[in-house]
Design an enzyme around this catalytic site. Structure first.
Site, PDB file in Angstrom:
ATOM      1  N   LEU A   1       0.445  -0.866  -0.277  1.00 61.23           N
ATOM      2  CA  LEU A   1      -0.300  -0.549   0.177  1.00 61.23           C
ATOM      3  C   LEU A   1       0.666   1.457  -0.381  1.00 61.23           C
ATOM      4  O   LEU A   1       0.643   2.300  -0.773  1.00 61.23           O
ATOM      5  CB  LEU A   1      -0.676  -0.309   1.302  1.00 61.23           C
ATOM      6  N   ASP A   2       1.974   1.258   0.949  1.00 61.70           N
ATOM      7  CA  ASP A   2       3.060   2.074   0.682  1.00 61.70           C
ATOM      8  C   ASP A   2       3.744   2.549  -0.983  1.00 61.70           C
ATOM      9  O   ASP A   2       3.089   3.865  -1.012  1.00 61.70           O
ATOM     10  CB  ASP A   2       3.975   2.467   1.479  1.00 61.70           C
TER      11      ASP A   2
END
Length: 655
Positions: free
Chosen positions: A399-400
């Site tokens: 997700l980052d």
């Protein structure tokens, strides 16, 4: 190394003139050197360095497999010797305290490579290890390595039955209840430990001298773990399993081994390696050999090549990276260049340079849209759209990276990128956890009791939501401004406000530490332009100003993970942390405070003749308190980003 800081002018007008006179030159120099590092196909990939456990384990792996490369080994020995600290052992990061497990592995690797125990550096290391309790007190992962090399009995390690792979999803311990990095390390390790694998160790090197007591006579290797009812219960279960393991029908074990083999071979990921991370790759490489795969088999060839690709070999020394960071480096470099070229100020795509176009094209080619991935276990109906950290890792987008890449694409403002941006936004919103936050790879990976199992003495088995990752997702979604994401953002912001410390700071899970976390969240809240969030942002900005050092910069040591009283402090100023602090202040609305100006001048003053910034400090945890990293790219793109934003906001002319 940083040059000596000249006396800082504190008179407002003089300081403004000094900044204006030097800012453009610093920006031009920093942008030029970053562009010089860009690969012909448009991406960046800086060295990614960890502590000495990784090169030590590389040497250990070569002796386990009897696949020695003498020339490379001799260079890694030079590297390991150079990192030995004054306390006699090896720390987890530059300037850190003695670490027993890292020191045991480094000593063993040096001895395997031919360093005699009576050499001065080996004697110093041995004395330090014995003074800290001896190798019998090393962590579980180190003791597993020692068991594989027959240096401790198998009862020194937890029971790690391969039959775990057969457990149903509802069972309290199941592979999809732990983090993605944990399961990819564990599954091939299940095979190694259940079948009691033994290293070839062709030179038959031992390290009995590192134990205070003969390893075979030590009765309880888990005495230090017996704290708390949950831990004691898991230890009792571990003993019970060890007792009944010999009674498991051979047919069940064969089925379990076969299932584990199928699971990790499906994820081998070619020459980019299992999950792209060194520990999983090593376990896969060794498990394939144990299972009878010949050296010329494509799987063995792939795992060997993947491990070799992690090696950084120089003229005099060499080390092994824990993984590679091209997507992360490329998207952050792109953010810095977009800022430096003031793309948003000009209305977007008409100001995109050729270098930026190449970076965008390279990133878009790596978006993971239709491949199978472990994240689908929790979200089977959610379409893909994420990015991984490495060159290729389709099972494990994170997700980052996804938020950071999509945010950069959105900032570039090109209509042709809209489809990629929308897919990323849809995937991210579908990965929100129940508490409103976002984890790195998985949804609701919060089975905290599993951190008490004997295998998890590193307390890093899980992937719960964190403020820094959540901040990156909020920054992207806030910038994108889709009406349909309002509820996702509302819940995420509520999570971030709950996570704010009493000091005003936020904890940083993936960068050191509170300065990184606070920057990550302030950049996010700043994108929302919500006046109701200003009090929380002001508290955070006040904390950043309070943590500024006398020289005008910021510096936080990784000791703050173990000692929260050191939050925001503990070491000399560094370029990355000073850039984070300045970016955070500007996101909070600071347009010309003395603190901000002094931080920017610190960056200008400490820029070296090559146009970048250099220091030896580790700037991120892999796992807090256990494993730390240096992103070597941070000293190239974060200072450029901060200097450019300072210029673009007109800060040098205000105040």
């Amino acid at each position: 190394m940083n040059r000596v800081l000249q006396p800082l002018p504190l008179v407002g007008g003089y300081l403004r003139r000094t900044l204006e006179q030097t800012l453009d030159g610093a920006l031009e120099h920093a942008q030029s050197v970053l562009l010089e590092k860009q690969a012909p196909d448009g991406h960046w990939c800086f060295e990614f360095e960890a502590d000495c456990t990784i090169p030590a384990e590389f040497i250990l792996m070569q002796h386990y497999m009897d696949e020695r490369d003498a020339a490379l080994e001799s260079k890694m020995v030079v590297y390991l010797r150079s990192k030995q600290a004054d306390h006699g052992g090896w720390p987890l990061y530059y300037g850190g305290h003695f670490d027993l497990s890292a020191s045991v592995k480094a000593y063993y690797a040096l001895k395997l490579a031919g360093d005699a125990p009576d050499l001065p550096h080996m004697r110093r290391a041995r004395e330090a290890i014995l003074a800290h309790g001896g190798a019998e007190h090393a962590n579980v992962f180190t003791r597993i390595t020692l068991a594989l090399f027959a240096q401790v009995p198998w009862r020194a390690v937890p029971s790690i039955p391969v039959e775990v792979i057969l457990l149903p999803r509802w069972f309290p311990f199941q592979i999809y209840k732990v983090a993605s990095w944990s399961r990819t390390v564990m599954v091939p390790l299940f095979i190694l430990c259940s079948l009691k694998a033994q290293a070839k160790n062709p030179l038959q090197v031992h390290i009995r001298e590192l134990f205070r007591h003969p390893p075979e006579q030590i009765q309880d290797y888990f005495a230090a773990s017996r704290q708390g009812l949950v831990a004691r219960s898991f230890l009792a279960l571990d003993r019970f399993w060890g007792f009944i393991e010999n009674w498991i029908p051979a047919a069940i074990r064969r089925i379990a081994v076969r299932r584990a083999e199928q699971w990790f071979t499906a994820r081998i990921n070619g020459e980019d390696g299992l999950n792209g991370i060194f520990p999983a790759m090593v376990n896969a490489h060794e498990a394939l050999a144990l299972l009878g795969y010949a050296p010329e088999h494509p799987y063995r060839q792939a795992t060997g090549a993947a491990l070799r690709k992690l090696v950084v070999e120089r003229a005099e020394d060499a080390y092994c990276q824990p993984c590679m960071s091209p997507v992360w480096d490329t998207c952050l470099a792109l953010h810095a260049l977009l800022e430096a070229d003031a793309v948003e100020e000009s209305g977007g795509s008409d100001r995109i340079t050729g270098e930026q176009e190449k970076a965008i094209a390279w990133l878009k080619e790596r978006q993971i849209c239709s491949d199978p991935g472990d994240w689908q276990v929790q979200r089977p109906q959610l379409a893909g759209g994420g990015w991984a950290f490495q060159y290729a890792n389709p099972y494990y987008p994170d997700l980052d990276d996804t938020a950071a890449v999509a945010w950069a694409l959105a900032r570039a403002g090109r209509p042709e990128d809209r489809e990629s941006i929308e897919k990323a936004a849809n995937w991210l919103t579908g990965m929100q956890s129940r508490n409103g936050g976002f984890g790195a790879y998985d949804v609701d990976n919060t089975h905290y009791y599993l951190n008490e199992i004997p295998f998890a003495d590193h307390k890093a088995l899980l992937d719960p939501p964190t403020a820094d990752v959540t901040g990156r997702v909020v920054a992207f979604l806030g910038y994108l401004g889709r009406p349909r994401d309002r509820d996702v953002l509302r819940r995420a912001v509520a999570y971030l406000l709950r996570e704010q410390e009493s000091s005003g700071a936020w904890f940083g899970r993936w960068g050191t530490n509170y300065i990184y976390g606070t920057w990550s969240v302030l950049m996010a809240l700043g994108e929302l332009q919500d006046p109701s969030l200003q009090p929380a942002m002001d508290r955070a900005a006040d904390w950043l100003r309070a943590m500024q050092q006398e020289d005008g910069g910021w510096g936080e040591n990784n000791d703050s993970y173990a000692e929260p009283g050191l939050a925001g402090a503990g070491q000399v100023s560094t370029a990355a942390q000073t850039a984070w602090a300045c970016l955070g202040l500007m996101a909070a609305g600071d347009r010309g405070s003395i603190a901000l100006r002094r931080g920017i001048q610190w960056l200008q003053t400490h820029q070296n003749g090559e146009g970048d910034w250099q220091d030896p400090f580790f700037n991120a945890p892999g796992f807090p308190k256990v494993f730390y990293l240096i992103y070597h790219g941070y000293n190239f793109y974060f200072p450029l980003w901060a200097l450019a934003r300072f210029r673009n906001l007109g800060c040098s002319r205000s105040g």
